[in-house]
Design a protein around this motif. Structure first.
Motif, short mmCIF file in Angstrom:
data_model
loop_
_atom_site.label_atom_id
_atom_site.label_comp_id
_atom_site.label_asym_id
_atom_site.label_seq_id
_atom_site.Cartn_x
_atom_site.Cartn_y
_atom_site.Cartn_z
N VAL A 168 0.85 -1.09 0.05
CA VAL A 168 0.08 0.05 0.01
C VAL A 168 0.80 1.16 -0.02
N HIS A 169 2.01 1.31 0.80
CA HIS A 169 2.78 2.36 0.87
C HIS A 169 3.42 2.89 -0.59
N GLU A 170 3.98 1.80 -1.32
CA GLU A 170 4.52 1.78 -2.40
C GLU A 170 3.53 2.14 -3.65
N PHE A 171 2.18 1.66 -3.23
CA PHE A 171 1.09 2.06 -4.33
C PHE A 171 0.77 3.43 -4.14
N PHE A 172 1.02 4.43 -2.98
CA PHE A 172 0.71 5.57 -2.88
C PHE A 172 1.81 6.44 -3.61
N HIS A 173 3.10 5.77 -3.44
CA HIS A 173 4.02 6.47 -4.40
C HIS A 173 3.91 6.54 -5.84
N LEU A 174 3.35 5.19 -6.13
CA LEU A 174 3.25 5.25 -7.70
C LEU A 174 1.97 5.83 -8.17
N ILE A 175 0.74 6.07 -7.38
CA ILE A 175 -0.30 6.79 -8.17
C ILE A 175 0.07 8.10 -8.23
N PHE A 176 0.94 9.05 -7.56
CA PHE A 176 1.45 10.11 -7.71
C PHE A 176 2.36 10.66 -8.94
N ILE A 177 3.01 9.74 -9.41
CA ILE A 177 3.75 9.52 -10.55
C ILE A 177 3.07 9.96 -11.85
N PRO A 178 3.48 11.32 -12.51
CA PRO A 178 2.66 11.46 -13.79
C PRO A 178 2.44 10.24 -14.69
N ASN A 179 1.42 9.99 -15.32
CA ASN A 179 1.17 9.13 -16.15
C ASN A 179 1.55 7.80 -15.91
N PHE A 180 1.32 7.46 -14.71
CA PHE A 180 1.93 6.23 -14.14
C PHE A 180 1.46 4.97 -14.79
N MET A 181 0.33 4.84 -15.30
CA MET A 181 -0.40 3.78 -15.87
C MET A 181 0.28 3.53 -17.10
N LYS A 182 0.70 4.51 -18.06
CA LYS A 182 1.29 4.66 -19.35
C LYS A 182 2.84 4.63 -19.40
N SER A 183 3.26 5.26 -18.39
CA SER A 183 4.89 5.27 -18.34
C SER A 183 5.57 3.91 -18.40
N LYS A 184 6.70 3.98 -19.34
CA LYS A 184 7.68 2.94 -19.40
C LYS A 184 8.77 3.17 -18.31
N ASP A 185 8.94 4.38 -17.88
CA ASP A 185 10.08 4.86 -16.94
C ASP A 185 9.91 4.52 -15.45
N ILE A 186 8.86 3.74 -15.16
CA ILE A 186 8.47 3.57 -13.76
C ILE A 186 9.32 1.97 -13.38
N ILE A 187 10.12 1.93 -12.29
CA ILE A 187 10.46 0.71 -11.94
C ILE A 187 9.85 0.53 -10.56
N ILE A 188 9.23 -0.60 -10.55
CA ILE A 188 8.85 -1.06 -9.06
C ILE A 188 9.68 -2.41 -8.70
N GLY A 189 10.05 -2.44 -7.45
CA GLY A 189 11.03 -3.62 -6.87
C GLY A 189 11.21 -4.09 -5.52
N LEU A 190 11.76 -4.96 -5.26
CA LEU A 190 12.06 -5.39 -3.95
C LEU A 190 13.49 -5.61 -3.75
N THR A 191 13.89 -5.15 -2.49
CA THR A 191 15.24 -5.52 -1.96
C THR A 191 15.28 -5.90 -0.75
#
Length: 170
Positions: free
Chosen positions: A56-79
């Motif tokens: 949920v925390h990372e989702f809140f970061h994600l939804i405020f990135i411009p054009n997050f649904m269409k962007s190919k510049d977004i990286i989601i990961g786990l470390t």
């Protein structure tokens, strides 16, 4: 992560203060622990809460990135240290700072405020709120570093784990 420890303490105190001020739940919890001993158990519910907080925390970061649904510049990961969402898009300083604090603002300030006022704050939700507040300490550190070091009209771009800024328009 060590530099974010002071923010971790402050982050935990803010939602606790909100809950204390607007709800009697925290008082009930404190009186529960006022005996001779404290027993802490980590069960599957706590582990589930930690995983849920990450998502949920990372989702809140994600939804405020411009054009997050269409962007190919977004990286989601786990470390080993946790999950992350990161964009290599060019964004403004203000947008970067908002993306950084969004999970803390919504999940550890507004969420407990609404639940406390409405009387819906109960047990395991408090664990969720506190895990998010503690986990957001690195985000808050990043917010303050950008706030102090990056000029007002600068644009920001991430490249891997490094963040760069320059003056000018996109």
């Amino acid at each position: 992560m060590l530099l974010s420890l002071p923010f971790m303490i402050i982050n935990a105190l803010i939602p606790m203060g909100i809950i204390y001020y607007f709800s009697d739940y925290l008082l009930q919890l404190i009186s529960f622990f006022s005996g001779d001993s404290i027993i802490v158990t980590i069960d599957l519910g706590v582990i589930f809460a930690m995983v849920l907080v990450l998502i949920v925390h990372e989702f809140f970061h994600l939804i405020f990135i411009p054009n997050f649904m269409k962007s190919k510049d977004i990286i989601i990961g786990l470390t080993f240290f946790g999950a992350f969402v990161h964009t290599e898009q060019i964004i403004t300083k203000v947008r970067f700072m908002f993306i950084s604090v969004a999970p803390f603002l919504f999940l550890s300030i507004l969420f407990p405020l609404i639940l406390s006022i409405s009387g819906l704050l109960k047990g395991k939700i408090l664990v969720f709120i506190l895990f998010n507040a503690l986990g957001a300490s690195v985000d808050i550190l990043g917010f303050f570093l950008v706030f102090v070091q990056v000029p007002k009209d600068a644009i920001i771009r991430n490249n891997g784990t490094r963040t760069y800024w320059k003056m000018g328009v996109e």
